[in-house]
Design a protein around this motif. Structure first.
Motif, PDB file in Angstrom:
ATOM      1  N   ARG A 143       0.804  -1.098   0.060  1.00 38.90           N
ATOM      2  CA  ARG A 143      -0.065  -0.087  -0.003  1.00 38.90           C
ATOM      3  C   ARG A 143       0.966   1.194   0.164  1.00 38.90           C
ATOM      4  NH1 ARG A 143      -3.593  -2.673   4.440  1.00 38.90           N
ATOM      5  NH2 ARG A 143      -5.396  -3.334   3.107  1.00 38.90           N
ATOM      6  N   ASN A 144       2.008   1.044   0.649  1.00 39.55           N
ATOM      7  CA  ASN A 144       3.003   2.393   0.557  1.00 39.55           C
ATOM      8  C   ASN A 144       2.504   3.475   1.595  1.00 39.55           C
ATOM      9  OD1 ASN A 144       5.528   3.271  -0.207  1.00 39.55           O
ATOM     10  ND2 ASN A 144       4.565   4.786  -1.511  1.00 39.55           N
ATOM     11  N   VAL A 145       2.220   2.694   2.552  1.00 39.79           N
ATOM     12  CA  VAL A 145       1.742   3.871   3.918  1.00 39.79           C
ATOM     13  C   VAL A 145       2.886   4.517   4.173  1.00 39.79           C
ATOM     14  CG1 VAL A 145       0.498   3.923   6.188  1.00 39.79           C
ATOM     15  CG2 VAL A 145      -0.302   1.873   4.427  1.00 39.79           C
ATOM     16  N   ASN A 146       2.533   5.646   4.863  1.00 41.48           N
ATOM     17  CA  ASN A 146       3.726   6.569   4.943  1.00 41.48           C
ATOM     18  C   ASN A 146       4.248   6.066   6.447  1.00 41.48           C
ATOM     19  OD1 ASN A 146       5.623   8.660   5.087  1.00 41.48           O
ATOM     20  ND2 ASN A 146       4.281  10.158   6.261  1.00 41.48           N
ATOM     21  N   LEU A 147       5.013   4.797   6.732  1.00 39.56           N
ATOM     22  CA  LEU A 147       5.484   4.313   7.734  1.00 39.56           C
ATOM     23  C   LEU A 147       7.041   4.051   7.528  1.00 39.56           C
ATOM     24  CD1 LEU A 147       2.812   1.497   8.484  1.00 39.56           C
ATOM     25  CD2 LEU A 147       2.949   3.687   9.419  1.00 39.56           C
ATOM     26  N   LYS A 148       7.885   4.031   8.726  1.00 39.20           N
ATOM     27  CA  LYS A 148       9.049   3.637   8.599  1.00 39.20           C
ATOM     28  C   LYS A 148       9.177   2.222   9.372  1.00 39.20           C
ATOM     29  CE  LYS A 148       8.547   7.530   6.690  1.00 39.20           C
ATOM     30  NZ  LYS A 148       8.418   7.447   5.303  1.00 39.20           N
ATOM     31  N   ILE A 149       9.669   1.035   9.072  1.00 41.83           N
ATOM     32  CA  ILE A 149       9.394  -0.114   9.631  1.00 41.83           C
ATOM     33  C   ILE A 149      11.029  -0.379  10.204  1.00 41.83           C
ATOM     34  CG2 ILE A 149       8.782  -2.330   9.627  1.00 41.83           C
ATOM     35  CD1 ILE A 149       6.566  -1.616   7.767  1.00 41.83           C
ATOM     36  N   HIS A 221      11.815   9.361   2.984  1.00 40.61           N
ATOM     37  CA  HIS A 221      11.111   8.469   1.942  1.00 40.61           C
ATOM     38  C   HIS A 221       9.575   8.857   2.084  1.00 40.61           C
ATOM     39  CE1 HIS A 221      10.458   5.479  -1.292  1.00 40.61           C
ATOM     40  NE2 HIS A 221       9.580   5.231  -0.416  1.00 40.61           N
ATOM     41  N   ARG A 222       9.034   8.895   0.967  1.00 40.04           N
ATOM     42  CA  ARG A 222       7.754   9.010   0.599  1.00 40.04           C
ATOM     43  C   ARG A 222       7.051   7.754   0.716  1.00 40.04           C
ATOM     44  NH1 ARG A 222       5.253  11.242  -5.147  1.00 40.04           N
ATOM     45  NH2 ARG A 222       3.341  12.026  -4.463  1.00 40.04           N
ATOM     46  N   GLY A 223       6.421   7.305   1.732  1.00 39.59           N
ATOM     47  CA  GLY A 223       5.700   6.091   1.842  1.00 39.59           C
ATOM     48  C   GLY A 223       6.316   5.171   2.878  1.00 39.59           C
ATOM     49  N   THR A 224       6.239   3.628   2.446  1.00 43.74           N
ATOM     50  CA  THR A 224       6.673   2.828   3.435  1.00 43.74           C
ATOM     51  C   THR A 224       7.921   2.650   3.235  1.00 43.74           C
ATOM     52  OG1 THR A 224       4.551   1.554   3.396  1.00 43.74           O
ATOM     53  CG2 THR A 224       6.532   0.622   4.335  1.00 43.74           C
TER      54      THR A 224
END
Length: 367
Positions: A143-149, A221-224
């Motif tokens: 989904r490319n959610v704006n998260l940093k994992i 970064h823009r997204g996940t």
């Protein structure tokens, strides 16, 4: 949720010294009033991991890196699942959420999509994210959610005392596999790239400079952004990554990826990677090949095949292990697309009235 206390728009660069191709969403997060330091991100809680655990190094790196972003601590949050790494939110002087096993990406998705003014981080382990949490992880990536994992990979279950994990090597002898594990392990980076993750990277707990550079790029970064961190469990899987840390051999086995640069490595810089006709990579001696044959790393290539091939290079052992940013491509984030749909609906139908909606249709009153 607990509160223990609280941008940069980097250039396009895939070697850990900037952001990806698109605009950074950090511009939506409020800035701190003044200069911050590592001390601002430390809590009064006693840090309780086993002495010598690699988690200490990662915690210190994150606490010393975050001041660079210049964001209000109240607008940063860390969401974790279950495992040794999931203590992380207690030790960060930001908002934090210690959630349930494997569900951190799902909970963080709700937070990130509803609050674009937050910088949302997920801290998880190989057992937490790749076993019960595997489905949540791959869907957050696609989904490319704006998260940093941040995925701490120690190739073992540490909190529950040493069972084999989804990344443990085939034949691994543990308390739960006394005759050796029969499960083929997951490769977290291959999984992430296969799920069309837009930012996929790997670093090492003990290499603070490299860890900082990767975190910096992930944040912007823009997204996940998925960052796999090789993390040593000195109690149940000590020395799992020694070849990458031993000064005697690390330069010969570690392939450091830098965007736009030929993939060259070795203590004497005499080895390189060459793409084969089948699309995989092979190690060659520079003296034996035409310089034009040496592969050039491109993190921004929309075709994930090169990044995937690089992620397979160290299978099954650490003979040649790439670290750095494997993929950093631009795609609108799920959050942006969702907000655009909501704006379109409001423009077409108005703000709406929740109370009126709940009271519409087949409803009745009982006196």
């Amino acid at each position: 949720m607990s509160d223990n206390g609280a941008s940069g728009n980097g250039s396009a660069n895939g070697n850990g010294n900037g952001s990806g191709n698109g605009r950074s969403l950090l511009s939506l997060v409020p800035k701190a009033d003044g200069k911050q330091s590592m001390k601002d991100f430390k809590t009064d809680q006693e840090v309780r991991w086993c002495p010598g655990c690699g988690d200490y190094a990662v915690l210190a790196a994150v606490q010393s890196f975050l001041p660079e972003l210049g964001l209000r601590r109240e607008n940063i949050t860390f969401v974790s699942g279950i495992g040794c790494s999931s203590r992380f939110p207690y030790y960060m002087n930001t908002y934090g959420f210690h959630s349930i096993h494997g569900r951190a990406p799902a909970i963080a998705t709700g937070l990130a999509t509803s609050r674009p003014d937050l910088s949302v981080w997920v801290v998880t382990g190989d057992g937490d994210s790749l076993s019960i949490g595997g489905n949540h992880l791959i869907h957050a990536l696609r989904r490319n959610v704006n998260l940093k994992i941040l995925l701490f990979n120690n190739r073992i279950y540490g909190l529950t005392k040493g069972q084999y994990s989804p990344t443990s090597e085939l034949g691994k002898i543990t308390k739960s596999t006394p005759m050796g594990s029969l499960d083929a392990p997951f490769n977290p980076l291959s999984l992430a790239i296969g799920a069309e993750g837009t930012f996929v990277a790997r670093t090492i707990d003990s290499d603070r400079k490299h860890l900082h550079s990767v975190l910096r790029a992930a944040a912007q970064h823009r997204g996940t952004a998925l960052v796999e961190i090789y993390q040593n469990c000195n109690i149940f899987n000590d020395g799992a990554f020694d070849p990458l840390k031993d000064p005697a051999v690390r330069d010969d086995v570690t392939v450091r990826l830098e965007h736009g640069e030929p993939i060259v490595f070795g203590a004497d810089r005499d080895k390189a990677l060459r793409r084969t006709p089948s699309g995989s990579f092979e190690v060659v001696n520079i003296a034996d090949v035409d310089p034009a044959e040496i592969a050039v790393h491109d993190t921004h290539n929309p075709d994930p095949s090169q990044a995937f091939a690089l992620s397979r290079l160290d299978q099954p052992a650490f003979e040649h292990t790439p670290i750095g940013i494997f993929r950093d491509v631009d795609r609108p984030s799920y959050d942006e697309l969702m907000r655009a749909q909501l704006d379109e609906a409001v423009q077409a139908q108005g703000e709406g009235d929740l109370a009126a909606l709940l009271g519409s249709g087949d409803t009745w009153r009982i006196d």
